[in-house]
Scaffold this motif. Structure first.
Motif, PDB file in Angstrom:
ATOM      1  N   SER A 151       0.793  -1.295   0.069  1.00 37.73           N
ATOM      2  CA  SER A 151      -0.076  -0.029  -0.099  1.00 37.73           C
ATOM      3  C   SER A 151       0.690   1.151  -0.007  1.00 37.73           C
ATOM      4  CB  SER A 151      -1.074  -0.107   1.254  1.00 37.73           C
ATOM      5  OG  SER A 151      -1.445   1.190   1.522  1.00 37.73           O
ATOM      6  N   HIS A 152       0.310   2.240  -0.460  1.00 38.28           N
ATOM      7  CA  HIS A 152       0.980   3.586  -0.593  1.00 38.28           C
ATOM      8  C   HIS A 152       0.928   4.131   0.894  1.00 38.28           C
ATOM      9  CE1 HIS A 152      -3.376   4.540  -0.808  1.00 38.28           C
ATOM     10  NE2 HIS A 152      -3.168   5.539  -1.056  1.00 38.28           N
ATOM     11  N   CYS A 153       0.007   3.690   1.974  1.00 34.37           N
ATOM     12  CA  CYS A 153      -0.286   4.031   2.982  1.00 34.37           C
ATOM     13  C   CYS A 153      -0.949   5.558   3.276  1.00 34.37           C
ATOM     14  CB  CYS A 153       0.983   4.223   4.093  1.00 34.37           C
ATOM     15  SG  CYS A 153       1.690   2.658   4.149  1.00 34.37           S
ATOM     16  N   GLY A 154      -1.903   5.831   2.487  1.00 35.09           N
ATOM     17  CA  GLY A 154      -3.080   6.652   2.492  1.00 35.09           C
ATOM     18  C   GLY A 154      -3.714   6.544   3.877  1.00 35.09           C
ATOM     19  N   TRP A 155      -4.030   7.475   4.569  1.00 35.51           N
ATOM     20  CA  TRP A 155      -4.730   7.265   5.699  1.00 35.51           C
ATOM     21  C   TRP A 155      -5.845   6.115   5.735  1.00 35.51           C
ATOM     22  CZ3 TRP A 155      -3.042   6.962  10.386  1.00 35.51           C
ATOM     23  CH2 TRP A 155      -3.958   6.916  11.431  1.00 35.51           C
ATOM     24  N   ASN A 156      -6.829   6.384   4.935  1.00 38.65           N
ATOM     25  CA  ASN A 156      -8.003   5.406   4.602  1.00 38.65           C
ATOM     26  C   ASN A 156      -7.698   3.986   4.527  1.00 38.65           C
ATOM     27  OD1 ASN A 156      -9.843   7.517   5.065  1.00 38.65           O
ATOM     28  ND2 ASN A 156     -10.245   7.873   3.112  1.00 38.65           N
ATOM     29  N   SER A 157      -6.504   3.852   3.654  1.00 39.55           N
ATOM     30  CA  SER A 157      -6.057   2.447   3.512  1.00 39.55           C
ATOM     31  C   SER A 157      -5.442   2.082   4.559  1.00 39.55           C
ATOM     32  CB  SER A 157      -5.150   2.601   2.103  1.00 39.55           C
ATOM     33  OG  SER A 157      -5.813   2.705   1.022  1.00 39.55           O
ATOM     34  N   THR A 158      -4.685   2.716   5.218  1.00 41.87           N
ATOM     35  CA  THR A 158      -3.992   2.397   6.422  1.00 41.87           C
ATOM     36  C   THR A 158      -4.929   1.872   7.499  1.00 41.87           C
ATOM     37  OG1 THR A 158      -2.172   3.613   5.909  1.00 41.87           O
ATOM     38  CG2 THR A 158      -2.426   2.879   8.277  1.00 41.87           C
ATOM     39  N   MET A 159      -5.974   2.526   7.827  1.00 46.07           N
ATOM     40  CA  MET A 159      -6.860   2.273   8.800  1.00 46.07           C
ATOM     41  C   MET A 159      -7.565   1.158   8.510  1.00 46.07           C
ATOM     42  SD  MET A 159      -6.860   4.136  11.619  1.00 46.07           S
ATOM     43  CE  MET A 159      -4.972   3.698  11.463  1.00 46.07           C
ATOM     44  N   GLU A 160      -7.867   1.024   7.201  1.00 41.75           N
ATOM     45  CA  GLU A 160      -8.859  -0.067   6.667  1.00 41.75           C
ATOM     46  C   GLU A 160      -7.926  -1.476   6.786  1.00 41.75           C
ATOM     47  OE1 GLU A 160     -10.072   0.775   2.792  1.00 41.75           O
ATOM     48  OE2 GLU A 160     -11.396   2.299   3.299  1.00 41.75           O
ATOM     49  N   ALA A 161      -6.768  -1.274   6.274  1.00 40.31           N
ATOM     50  CA  ALA A 161      -6.023  -2.443   6.839  1.00 40.31           C
ATOM     51  C   ALA A 161      -5.849  -2.904   8.226  1.00 40.31           C
ATOM     52  CB  ALA A 161      -4.361  -2.286   6.299  1.00 40.31           C
ATOM     53  N   VAL A 162      -5.501  -1.937   9.152  1.00 37.66           N
ATOM     54  CA  VAL A 162      -5.533  -2.278  10.805  1.00 37.66           C
ATOM     55  C   VAL A 162      -7.051  -2.603  10.977  1.00 37.66           C
ATOM     56  CG1 VAL A 162      -5.130  -1.355  12.961  1.00 37.66           C
ATOM     57  CG2 VAL A 162      -3.981  -0.741  11.005  1.00 37.66           C
ATOM     58  N   GLY A 163      -8.058  -2.125  10.361  1.00 40.18           N
ATOM     59  CA  GLY A 163      -9.363  -2.647  10.880  1.00 40.18           C
ATOM     60  C   GLY A 163      -9.497  -4.174  10.608  1.00 40.18           C
ATOM     61  N   ARG A 164      -9.137  -4.365   9.457  1.00 41.80           N
ATOM     62  CA  ARG A 164      -9.352  -5.740   8.952  1.00 41.80           C
ATOM     63  C   ARG A 164      -8.321  -6.812   9.455  1.00 41.80           C
ATOM     64  NH1 ARG A 164     -14.192  -5.881   9.512  1.00 41.80           N
ATOM     65  NH2 ARG A 164     -14.197  -7.565   8.544  1.00 41.80           N
ATOM     66  N   GLY A 165      -7.205  -6.199  10.124  1.00 41.57           N
ATOM     67  CA  GLY A 165      -6.228  -7.369  10.534  1.00 41.57           C
ATOM     68  C   GLY A 165      -5.280  -7.718   9.325  1.00 41.57           C
ATOM     69  N   VAL A 166      -4.849  -6.963   8.514  1.00 38.59           N
ATOM     70  CA  VAL A 166      -3.822  -7.311   7.249  1.00 38.59           C
ATOM     71  C   VAL A 166      -2.626  -6.608   7.393  1.00 38.59           C
ATOM     72  CG1 VAL A 166      -3.636  -7.229   4.793  1.00 38.59           C
ATOM     73  CG2 VAL A 166      -6.047  -7.785   5.737  1.00 38.59           C
ATOM     74  N   PRO A 167      -1.552  -7.256   7.568  1.00 38.65           N
ATOM     75  CA  PRO A 167      -0.368  -6.638   7.574  1.00 38.65           C
ATOM     76  C   PRO A 167       0.121  -5.773   6.491  1.00 38.65           C
ATOM     77  CG  PRO A 167      -0.252  -8.632   8.397  1.00 38.65           C
ATOM     78  CD  PRO A 167      -1.584  -8.710   7.816  1.00 38.65           C
ATOM     79  N   VAL A 168       0.959  -4.652   6.626  1.00 38.15           N
ATOM     80  CA  VAL A 168       1.164  -3.941   5.610  1.00 38.15           C
ATOM     81  C   VAL A 168       2.679  -3.865   4.761  1.00 38.15           C
ATOM     82  CG1 VAL A 168       1.161  -1.375   4.645  1.00 38.15           C
ATOM     83  CG2 VAL A 168      -0.887  -2.343   6.044  1.00 38.15           C
ATOM     84  N   LEU A 169       2.847  -3.834   3.711  1.00 37.54           N
ATOM     85  CA  LEU A 169       4.280  -3.449   3.038  1.00 37.54           C
ATOM     86  C   LEU A 169       4.025  -2.084   2.632  1.00 37.54           C
ATOM     87  CD1 LEU A 169       7.026  -4.660   2.488  1.00 37.54           C
ATOM     88  CD2 LEU A 169       6.258  -5.121   0.153  1.00 37.54           C
ATOM     89  N   ALA A 170       4.782  -1.208   3.177  1.00 40.62           N
ATOM     90  CA  ALA A 170       4.477   0.323   3.031  1.00 40.62           C
ATOM     91  C   ALA A 170       5.316   0.763   1.871  1.00 40.62           C
ATOM     92  CB  ALA A 170       4.877   1.089   4.188  1.00 40.62           C
TER      93      ALA A 170
END
Length: 254
Positions: A151-170
């Protein structure tokens, strides 16, 4: 007021209070009511937001493809609608996904300079799914087969990833995305950066290495489950009550 909560962002909310000299409140995460009602089930995007433009695939087709993949095996790749890697980096990403062995969903915009080699999916077979245009992101992130998010780590995408429990490659591109990536990687510790030095072109080997770290780190996945629990139990009502008390106090006659 900030669209986050003390449990995720407490030190930073306090930092902003010190920098501005004004009281601050974390009143988020602010998401539609339907999101919270579907917290532990598959979320259909049309339930919580309107489709933004066209797509080559219907949501049901994406679900059917995900249903054929093992739990936690799919990488989701998306950079939102406003930013994207350079054309050269786009090609590096295509090469990395082709060399990689796991299934992936890649969302690309309608841009002739940022379209994958048409042969990529043919060479990858049923391992990859490319979505052109709008993608049902919440549905993908909430599907049990999805195990990581590039992800590009826009705020909405970041919160959606955390909210659904999906780890991020930033892979931040501009602005606050770099700070959001730092939150995910350094503070919450539920992700990695795609490369150590993002001021230089991100290359195929960097991407493959990052993907392997992301998808193979079970301890980080456990931490993300813990973050999801914090997210689900966030109580913005308390912040709103505090703000209301502050306003009422200020309105009282001297």
């Amino acid at each position: 007021m900030f669209n986050t909560c003390d449990d995720l962002d407490g030190p930073f909310i306090k930092y902003m209070e010190g920098q501005t000299g004004m009281p601050t409140w974390g009143v988020g995460p602010l998401l539609p009511e339907k999101y919270w009602q579907s917290s532990y089930s598959l979320i259909g995007d049309p339930v919580i937001r309107e489709q933004e433009g066209g797509s080559n695939l219907r949501e049901q087709e994406v679900i059917q493809w995900l249903d054929t993949k093992p739990r936690g095996s799919v990488l989701y790749v998306a950079f939102g609608s406003e930013v994207r890697p350079s054309a050269d980096e786009h090609n590096q990403l295509a090469d990395a996904l082709e060399d990689w062995s796991r299934p992936f969903i890649w969302v690309v915009q309608h841009d002739k300079d940022h379209r994958p080699d048409p042969g990529l999916l043919k060479r990858g077979g049923n391992r990859g799914l490319i979505i052109y245009g709008w993608a049902p992101q919440m549905m993908i992130l909430s599907h049990e087969s999805t195990g990581g998010f590039l992800s590009h780590c826009g705020w909405n995408s970041t919160m959606e990833a955390v909210g659904r429990g999906v780890p991020v490659l930033a892979w931040p591109i501009r602005g606050d995305q770099y700070y959001n990536a730092k939150l995910v990687v350094n503070y919450l510790k539920v992700g990695y950066r795609v490369a150590d030095d993002l001021s230089e072109m991100v290359k195929r080997d960097d991407i493959v290495k990052g993907l392997e770290r992301l998808m193979g780190d079970e301890e980080m996945r456990d931490r993300m489950v813990g973050m999801k629990s914090i997210f689900d139990n966030a109580t913005p009502e308390a912040a709103f009550d505090s703000f209301s008390d502050f306003v009422n106090q200020k309105l009282k006659p001297a």
